[in-house]
Design a protein around this motif. Structure first.
Motif, short mmCIF file in Angstrom:
data_model
loop_
_atom_site.label_atom_id
_atom_site.label_comp_id
_atom_site.label_asym_id
_atom_site.label_seq_id
_atom_site.Cartn_x
_atom_site.Cartn_y
_atom_site.Cartn_z
N PRO A 1 0.51 -1.19 0.04
CA PRO A 1 0.06 -0.20 -0.23
C PRO A 1 0.76 1.39 -0.25
CG PRO A 1 -1.43 -1.50 1.26
CD PRO A 1 0.35 -1.73 0.98
N ALA A 2 1.75 1.24 1.04
CA ALA A 2 2.59 2.56 0.49
C ALA A 2 3.18 3.21 0.10
CB ALA A 2 4.22 2.06 1.80
N ALA A 3 3.11 1.84 -1.51
CA ALA A 3 3.96 2.38 -2.95
C ALA A 3 2.76 2.44 -3.89
CB ALA A 3 5.11 1.24 -3.31
N GLY A 4 1.56 2.03 -3.39
CA GLY A 4 0.45 2.06 -4.42
C GLY A 4 -0.55 3.18 -3.97
N TYR A 5 -1.96 2.90 -3.57
CA TYR A 5 -2.69 3.68 -3.26
C TYR A 5 -2.59 3.96 -1.33
CZ TYR A 5 -3.93 3.38 -7.93
OH TYR A 5 -3.89 3.66 -9.67
N GLY A 6 -2.01 3.32 -0.38
CA GLY A 6 -1.83 3.56 0.83
C GLY A 6 -3.76 3.83 1.48
N ALA A 7 -3.56 4.67 1.85
CA ALA A 7 -5.04 4.65 2.89
C ALA A 7 -5.87 5.53 2.23
CB ALA A 7 -4.61 4.63 4.21
N GLN A 8 -5.59 5.31 0.66
CA GLN A 8 -6.91 7.09 -0.06
C GLN A 8 -8.11 6.11 0.34
OE1 GLN A 8 -5.53 6.88 -4.18
NE2 GLN A 8 -7.35 7.81 -4.56
N GLU A 9 -9.00 7.63 0.91
CA GLU A 9 -10.40 7.12 1.70
C GLU A 9 -11.36 6.78 0.15
OE1 GLU A 9 -11.81 6.85 4.12
OE2 GLU A 9 -10.25 6.63 5.13
N GLY A 10 -12.82 5.74 0.04
CA GLY A 10 -12.96 6.25 -1.17
C GLY A 10 -12.69 5.16 -2.20
N SER A 11 -10.68 4.87 -2.16
CA SER A 11 -10.06 4.01 -3.42
C SER A 11 -10.93 2.57 -3.17
CB SER A 11 -9.21 4.40 -3.75
OG SER A 11 -8.21 3.12 -3.91
N GLU A 12 -11.07 1.37 -4.15
CA GLU A 12 -11.09 0.41 -4.20
C GLU A 12 -9.87 -0.10 -3.95
OE1 GLU A 12 -12.06 -3.13 -7.36
OE2 GLU A 12 -11.70 -0.89 -8.60
N LEU A 13 -8.96 0.74 -3.67
CA LEU A 13 -7.67 -0.31 -3.35
C LEU A 13 -7.37 0.19 -2.48
CD1 LEU A 13 -5.80 -0.47 -6.88
CD2 LEU A 13 -7.61 -1.64 -6.82
N GLN A 14 -7.82 0.81 -1.22
CA GLN A 14 -7.20 1.69 -0.25
C GLN A 14 -6.92 0.60 0.58
OE1 GLN A 14 -10.09 3.08 2.10
NE2 GLN A 14 -9.14 3.45 3.24
N ASN A 15 -5.56 0.57 0.81
CA ASN A 15 -4.63 -0.64 1.84
C ASN A 15 -4.23 -1.70 1.18
OD1 ASN A 15 -4.38 1.29 3.99
ND2 ASN A 15 -6.42 0.90 5.10
N GLU A 16 -4.49 -2.16 -0.25
CA GLU A 16 -4.70 -3.19 -1.00
C GLU A 16 -3.13 -3.43 -1.45
OE1 GLU A 16 -6.14 -6.14 -1.70
OE2 GLU A 16 -8.26 -5.36 -0.57
N THR A 17 -2.44 -4.61 -1.68
CA THR A 17 -1.15 -4.83 -1.86
C THR A 17 -1.69 -5.13 -3.03
OG1 THR A 17 0.00 -5.60 -0.31
CG2 THR A 17 0.78 -6.04 -2.07
N LEU A 18 -1.13 -4.81 -4.44
CA LEU A 18 -1.66 -4.59 -5.76
C LEU A 18 0.06 -5.89 -6.18
CD1 LEU A 18 -2.52 -1.54 -6.71
CD2 LEU A 18 -3.65 -2.86 -5.39
N VAL A 19 -0.43 -6.55 -8.06
CA VAL A 19 -0.11 -7.10 -7.89
C VAL A 19 -0.35 -7.39 -9.49
CG1 VAL A 19 1.23 -9.73 -8.44
CG2 VAL A 19 -0.13 -9.08 -5.91
N PHE A 20 1.06 -7.28 -10.27
CA PHE A 20 1.14 -6.81 -11.64
C PHE A 20 1.34 -7.56 -11.99
CE2 PHE A 20 -0.07 -1.99 -10.06
CZ PHE A 20 -1.57 -2.30 -10.59
#
Length: 324
Positions: A289-308
């Motif tokens: 999350p720290a290198a993604g969308y973090g704790a961004q309120e309202g984001s579908e990806l809030q606090n998510e670890t992402l894999v691309f």
């Protein structure tokens, strides 16, 4: 949700008006499908006019230039095909190599040229016929054979009150690969598993265990093309899934066409996956999350670890404003 750039190239600003100006101001449609006769339906279908016919196109890609008579001001977007190629007809969603130049229609001065943004010795750049971001290239090159050169005249009114007209000349040279073609690399232990479909689309399987707390990168394929630099625009195919449940939240493969992002216009982890890589590479990246969308309120990806999984298909250097 789509992974969207946070900044735009100058050519994108020009592109934003093209489909609205030619298609009645509605939302861009999807990639055109063949009609009953088997031919494609053009999204823009701009016609020749006095302004576009007056543009004197000189040379061919990569040395493509034009002479623009100052004071061009068409009533609508006009397109003149100045040289017809012999390749297959291009449609929205295609990715080709080619060249372009953008001019101020009021003064005839060059504003931007692909001659300064090519990333390799070819002098060519990737051109994506994307209705969402690069609709100017849809207007210029769609429904014409590959290898064609077109002159596009866009009225200033399409940009807003008091704006001046713009002239674009563009040529598509050849289609580019829409999947990574680099040398296969051995999987890295502990990273998500990736399986490729016949067309190259990836399926990502999350391993058991906790998500990493730092960005992790692994090359699944290593290309030998131009290197993506800081601030460059990378042309890619990608799929993104959530570590938490393995679900796909965004995929260019699902939309049926590649995408393009400036490396400084995406989240930090995705930027790390692009910069320093060579065209033809396929990169697996895990983004906490720290290198993604973090704790961004309202984001579908809030606090998510992402894999691309990202296939790097082409790169264009940051545009340099023309002198003068």
């Amino acid at each position: 949700m789509r992974l969207r750039p946070l900044a735009a190239l100058s050519v994108v600003a020009v592109s934003a008006l093209a489909l609205a100006g030619c298609a009645g101001g509605g939302e861009p449609t999807e990639t055109p499908s063949p009609d009953a006769s088997g031919s494609s339906q053009c999204l823009v279908d701009a016609q020749p006019g006095e302004s576009s016919n007056s543009i004197e196109v000189e040379g061919s890609a990569p040395d493509l230039t034009a002479t623009v008579t100052p004071g061009i001001e068409p009533a609508d977007i006009e397109r003149t095909v100045t040289a017809e190629g012999d390749g297959e007809e291009l449609v929205a969603g295609d990715l080709v190599s080619g060249a372009y130049a953008i001019y101020d229609g009021a003064t005839g001065e060059l504003l931007e040229s692909s001659a300064t943004t090519s990333a390799d010795d070819s002098g060519l750049v990737p051109i994506l016929l994307d209705p969402q971001q690069y609709s100017v290239f849809v207007a210029a090159l769609e429904c014409a054979p590959l290898g064609s050169t077109a002159a596009l005249a866009i009225p200033g009114s399409a940009f807003g009150e008091g704006r001046t007209s713009v002239v674009v000349v563009a040529e598509g040279v050849e289609k580019l690969d829409t999947r990574a073609t680099g040398k296969d690399q051995e999987p890295v232990d502990g990273m998500p598993a990736v399986e490729l479909a016949e067309d190259g689309a990836p399926t990502i399987t999350i391993p058991e265990g906790d998500a990493p707390t730092e960005v992790q990168l692994a090359n699944l394929k290593t290309g030998d093309g131009a290197t993506v630099g800081a601030g460059d625009t990378a042309f890619v195919q990608y799929t993104g899934v959530k570590w938490s449940d393995g679900t796909v939240f965004d995929s260019s493969w699902d939309r049926g066409q590649p995408a393009a992002f400036p490396t400084n216009g995406v989240v930090a982890g995705f930027q790390q996956a692009l910069e320093g890589q060579q065209v033809g590479s396929q990169v697996l990246v895990v983004i906490p999350p720290a290198a993604g969308y973090g704790a961004q309120e309202g984001s579908e990806l809030q606090n998510e670890t992402l894999v691309f999984v990202v296939d790097i298909l082409g790169v264009q250097r940051t545009p340099v404003p023309a002198a003068g």
